[in-house]
Design an enzyme around this catalytic site. Structure first.
Site, PDB file in Angstrom:
ATOM      1  CB  ILE A 156     -28.753  42.385  14.051  1.00  0.00           C
ATOM      2  CG1 ILE A 156     -27.771  43.520  13.819  1.00  0.00           C
ATOM      3  CG2 ILE A 156     -28.606  41.306  12.995  1.00  0.00           C
ATOM      4  CD1 ILE A 156     -26.314  43.161  14.073  1.00  0.00           C
ATOM      5  N   PRO A 157     -31.688  43.945  15.737  1.00  0.00           N
ATOM      6  CG  PRO A 157     -34.000  44.229  15.733  1.00  0.00           C
ATOM      7  CD  PRO A 157     -32.897  43.485  15.072  1.00  0.00           C
ATOM      8  CG  HIS A 158     -27.890  44.477  19.424  1.00  0.00           C
ATOM      9  ND1 HIS A 158     -27.919  44.754  18.070  1.00  0.00           N
ATOM     10  CD2 HIS A 158     -26.818  45.117  19.919  1.00  0.00           C
ATOM     11  CE1 HIS A 158     -26.880  45.531  17.771  1.00  0.00           C
ATOM     12  NE2 HIS A 158     -26.208  45.776  18.873  1.00  0.00           N
ATOM     13  N   GLY A 159     -30.024  45.255  22.509  1.00  0.00           N
ATOM     14  CA  GLY A 159     -29.801  46.300  23.500  1.00  0.00           C
ATOM     15  C   GLY A 159     -28.323  46.481  23.775  1.00  0.00           C
TER      16      GLY A 159
END
Length: 138
Positions: free
Chosen positions: A61-64
């Site tokens: 779950i890529p996120h900044g």
């Protein structure tokens, strides 16, 4: 969940040689749908360097970490049929997350429900059409 996942943000035939390429691709889709500004892609890559976003069941779950470049809550679902080595884990699906404020909490809760159900998790990993993915997020 329907309001944060648009059919145009579901991509099922993606390719990436590395997790960094996969994260950048997720970020670019979020840029394309108007959920984040371009600098958020770098923030997503930076986040991954501090702690892996792999969550199990072949999903990351890529996120900044910064909210300043997020214009609206949204997710993208990218399927990498060939899989990606994610620091020793095999990832097939990336769910990119853009969230203002605490919007990510509800998104993560919904994703957890999918991943905790073996049939739904399998359906997400093996989806070959956009409608099948959209169905899992309703």
């Amino acid at each position: 969940m329907r309001e944060v996942l648009q059919a145009r943000a579901v991509r099922l035939g993606e390719r990436a040689a590395t997790r960094e390429e996969a994260i950048a691709r997720c970020g670019q889709v979020l840029v394309e749908i108007g959920a984040v500004a371009q600098p958020d892609v770098a923030a997503m890559l930076e986040r991954e360097r501090s702690i892996s976003t792999y969550v199990g069941e072949g999903v990351a779950i890529p996120h900044g970490t910064s909210k300043e470049h997020v214009t609206r809550d949204a997710i993208c679902v990218l399927r990498f049929p060939d899989g990606i080595d994610w620091d020793g884990e095999h990832v097939v699906v990336c769910v990119g997350i853009a969230a203002r404020g605490d919007g990510h909490v509800a998104l993560l809760a919904e994703l957890a429900e999918i991943l905790l159900d073996p049939e739904r998790a399998r359906a997400l990993r093996e989806a070959t059409d956009v409608d099948a993915v959209m169905k899992e997020f309703t």
